[in-house]
Design a protein around this motif. Structure first.
Motif, PDB file in Angstrom:
ATOM      1  N   LEU A  31      13.592  -0.722   0.844  1.00  0.00           N
ATOM      2  CA  LEU A  31      12.986  -1.399  -0.300  1.00  0.00           C
ATOM      3  C   LEU A  31      12.136  -2.554   0.216  1.00  0.00           C
ATOM      4  O   LEU A  31      12.358  -3.065   1.320  1.00  0.00           O
ATOM      5  N   TYR A  32      11.180  -2.967  -0.610  1.00  0.00           N
ATOM      6  CA  TYR A  32      10.175  -3.930  -0.185  1.00  0.00           C
ATOM      7  C   TYR A  32      10.178  -5.091  -1.173  1.00  0.00           C
ATOM      8  O   TYR A  32       9.927  -4.910  -2.359  1.00  0.00           O
ATOM      9  N   MET A  33      10.500  -6.285  -0.671  1.00  0.00           N
ATOM     10  CA  MET A  33      10.649  -7.466  -1.513  1.00  0.00           C
ATOM     11  C   MET A  33       9.482  -8.422  -1.260  1.00  0.00           C
ATOM     12  O   MET A  33       9.278  -8.885  -0.135  1.00  0.00           O
ATOM     13  N   HIS A  34       8.722  -8.700  -2.309  1.00  0.00           N
ATOM     14  CA  HIS A  34       7.609  -9.638  -2.203  1.00  0.00           C
ATOM     15  C   HIS A  34       8.070 -11.025  -2.636  1.00  0.00           C
ATOM     16  O   HIS A  34       8.795 -11.167  -3.628  1.00  0.00           O
ATOM     17  N   VAL A  35       7.635 -12.031  -1.885  1.00  0.00           N
ATOM     18  CA  VAL A  35       8.104 -13.398  -2.113  1.00  0.00           C
ATOM     19  C   VAL A  35       6.917 -14.350  -2.188  1.00  0.00           C
ATOM     20  O   VAL A  35       5.837 -14.061  -1.676  1.00  0.00           O
ATOM     21  N   LEU A  36       7.162 -15.504  -2.816  1.00  0.00           N
ATOM     22  CA  LEU A  36       6.126 -16.527  -2.981  1.00  0.00           C
ATOM     23  C   LEU A  36       6.777 -17.897  -2.946  1.00  0.00           C
ATOM     24  O   LEU A  36       7.837 -18.115  -3.538  1.00  0.00           O
ATOM     25  N   GLY A  37       6.140 -18.833  -2.258  1.00  0.00           N
ATOM     26  CA  GLY A  37       6.591 -20.221  -2.260  1.00  0.00           C
ATOM     27  C   GLY A  37       5.426 -21.153  -2.025  1.00  0.00           C
ATOM     28  O   GLY A  37       4.413 -20.762  -1.426  1.00  0.00           O
ATOM     29  N   GLN A  38       5.545 -22.386  -2.503  1.00  0.00           N
ATOM     30  CA  GLN A  38       4.530 -23.413  -2.259  1.00  0.00           C
ATOM     31  C   GLN A  38       5.231 -24.711  -1.909  1.00  0.00           C
ATOM     32  O   GLN A  38       6.253 -25.050  -2.507  1.00  0.00           O
ATOM     33  N   GLY A  39       4.682 -25.418  -0.930  1.00  0.00           N
ATOM     34  CA  GLY A  39       5.270 -26.701  -0.562  1.00  0.00           C
ATOM     35  C   GLY A  39       5.148 -26.982   0.915  1.00  0.00           C
ATOM     36  O   GLY A  39       4.217 -26.514   1.591  1.00  0.00           O
ATOM     37  N   ASP A  40       6.110 -27.747   1.428  1.00  0.00           N
ATOM     38  CA  ASP A  40       6.109 -28.122   2.837  1.00  0.00           C
ATOM     39  C   ASP A  40       6.340 -26.878   3.703  1.00  0.00           C
ATOM     40  O   ASP A  40       7.301 -26.122   3.467  1.00  0.00           O
ATOM     41  N   PRO A  41       5.503 -26.640   4.712  1.00  0.00           N
ATOM     42  CA  PRO A  41       5.610 -25.396   5.474  1.00  0.00           C
ATOM     43  C   PRO A  41       6.929 -25.240   6.226  1.00  0.00           C
ATOM     44  O   PRO A  41       7.471 -24.133   6.297  1.00  0.00           O
ATOM     45  N   VAL A  42       7.445 -26.320   6.774  1.00  0.00           N
ATOM     46  CA  VAL A  42       8.694 -26.228   7.539  1.00  0.00           C
ATOM     47  C   VAL A  42       9.873 -25.979   6.602  1.00  0.00           C
ATOM     48  O   VAL A  42      10.780 -25.198   6.908  1.00  0.00           O
ATOM     49  N   THR A  43       9.866 -26.620   5.438  1.00  0.00           N
ATOM     50  CA  THR A  43      10.921 -26.391   4.443  1.00  0.00           C
ATOM     51  C   THR A  43      10.925 -24.932   3.992  1.00  0.00           C
ATOM     52  O   THR A  43      11.978 -24.297   3.867  1.00  0.00           O
ATOM     53  N   LEU A  44       9.733 -24.386   3.744  1.00  0.00           N
ATOM     54  CA  LEU A  44       9.632 -22.984   3.340  1.00  0.00           C
ATOM     55  C   LEU A  44      10.076 -22.057   4.461  1.00  0.00           C
ATOM     56  O   LEU A  44      10.749 -21.053   4.225  1.00  0.00           O
ATOM     57  N   ALA A  45       9.717 -22.392   5.701  1.00  0.00           N
ATOM     58  CA  ALA A  45      10.139 -21.572   6.845  1.00  0.00           C
ATOM     59  C   ALA A  45      11.660 -21.568   6.973  1.00  0.00           C
ATOM     60  O   ALA A  45      12.266 -20.528   7.269  1.00  0.00           O
TER      61      ALA A  45
END
Length: 295
Positions: A125-139
Motif C-alpha cells: 500500500l502507498y501512503m501519501h503524507v504532507l507537513g509544513q514547518g521546521d524541516p528538522v522537526t518534520l524529519a
C-alpha cells in the motif's frame, strides 16, 4: 513629499533591505535526523528515496524490482526557513496503522492511502503524507513513523555499472516521443504537465510528485512489464482510461494523492507485460489525451 515623511519612508525601505534573507534549510541536519540522506534536485527540492529493497514482491510471475513499483520517497521544498514536505511511503498491510498513528500524533497529515497494483504478492500500500514547518522537526516526525515499518534506511552504494536493458530503448523512446533513462535495470520516463501545480499556495514541482511517471522492467526478449502513474485533470480521466484499455494496458487504480492541489488532479496506475514497443505505442496514445509540457 514632506521632508519628514520622505526620511521615514527611506528609513523603512533601508531597514527592509537590510533584513537578512531566510536561511536555507540545513539538509545535512535533515538527513541526520531522518536517518537517510537524499539529493538536492535542480528545482531546490531535497528528495530522499525510500525504496522497499527488503520486500520480494511478484505479480503475474514477474519479480518486481524496487525501482519499478516499490520506490517510496519524501521530498522537502523550501518556503523561507521552513519547508513543505510531501511523500509516498510504501508499506505492507500490517505496517499501515502503526505508521498512521505515529505520523498523525507528530503533526504529519495523511492525504491518501491506496494500492497501485492488482494481484501483487505480498500486497503493498502507498501512503501519501504532507507537513509544513521546521524541516528538522518534520524529519524527526517522519523518522518516528518510518521506524514502525521495515523500510530500509541504509544509504545504498551506487552500482558501478547499470544492468542491461534487454529491449530496444531507442525504439521505445521513438514510440513514446520522449527521452527515458536507465536506472537500476528499469527504463524510466518522467513527463511534466503543462500547468503549474500548486498546493497550499506552494508550487508542487515534478520532484514533489506532480509529474507523470512511466517505468519499463525487462521481462525477457523484447518484452517488458510497465507500470507508473498518469497525472490527470478530470476531463482527461476517461479518455486516457479508454486509450490504455484499447491498447491492452490494464488500469489498476484511480485516486487522489493530495488534498488542496490546484488544478485538481487524479492519478491513474496501470500494468501490462508485453512487447515493449507495442506497449510504448499504447502509452503514447494515452499521453496524446493529456495537456503536457513540451519535451
Amino acid at each position: 513629499m514632506h521632508a519628514k515623511l520622505m526620511i521615514g519612508a527611506i528609513s523603512i525601505a533601508m531597514s527592509a533591505s537590510l533584513q537578512p534573507a531566510a536561511a536555507a534549510p540545513d539538509w545535512q541536519m535533515v538527513a541526520k535526523t531522518l536517518g537517510k540522506s537524499g539529493t538536492e534536485m535542480p528545482d531546490g527540492v531535497y528528495r530522499v528515496g525510500l525504496p522497499r529493497t527488503d520486500l520480494k514482491v511478484s505479480l503475474d510471475g514477474v519479480a518486481v524490482k524496487p525501482g519499478f513499483a516499490l520506490g517510496g520517497w519524501v521530498a522537502f521544498e523550501p518556503m523561507g526557513n521552513k519547508v513543505m514536505v510531501m511523500g509516498d511511503i510504501v508499506l505492507t498491510q500490517d505496517e499501515v496503522n502503526p505508521v498512521i498513528k505515529k505520523l498523525e500524533e507528530s503533526g504529519i497529515e495523511i492525504t491518501a492511502l491506496h494500492n497501485h497494483l492488482l494481484r501483487a504478492e505480498p500486497m503493498t500500500l502507498y501512503m501519501h503524507v504532507l507537513g509544513q514547518g521546521d524541516p528538522v522537526t518534520l524529519a524527526a516526525a517522519l523518522h518516528a513513523g518510518l521506524a514502525l515499518s521495515k523500510t530500509p534506511m541504509v544509504n545504498a552504494t551506487p552500482a558501478a555499472t547499470q544492468p542491461q536493458i534487454a529491449f530496444d530503448t531507442a525504439a521505445v523512446e521513438q514510440a513514446i516521443g520522449r527521452k527515458g533513462k536507465a536506472n537500476g535495470g528499469i527504463y524510466q520516463f518522467t513527463i511534466a504537465r503543462a500547468e503549474t501545480i500548486t498546493d497550499g499556495g506552494m508550487t508542487v514541482p515534478a520532484s514533489m510528485g506532480s509529474a507523470i511517471g512511466i517505468n519499463f522492467q525487462p521481462t525477457g526478449g523484447d518484452k517488458a512489464a510497465i507500470t507508473g502513474d498518469f497525472v490527470l485533470i478530470a476531463s482527461e480521466v476517461n479518455p486516457v482510461l479508454r486509450a490504455l484499455r484499447e491498447n491492452g494496458i490494464e488500469v489498476t487504480a484511480l485516486h487522489s494523492h493530495m488534498l488542496d492541489e490546484q488544478p485538481r488532479l487524479f492519478f491513474m496506475h496501470f500494468w501490462a507485460n508485453d512487447d515493449a514497443v507495442k506497449l510504448a505505442r499504447g502509452l503514447k496514445a494515452a499521453l496524446d489525451k493529456m495537456n503536457l509540457a513540451n519535451s
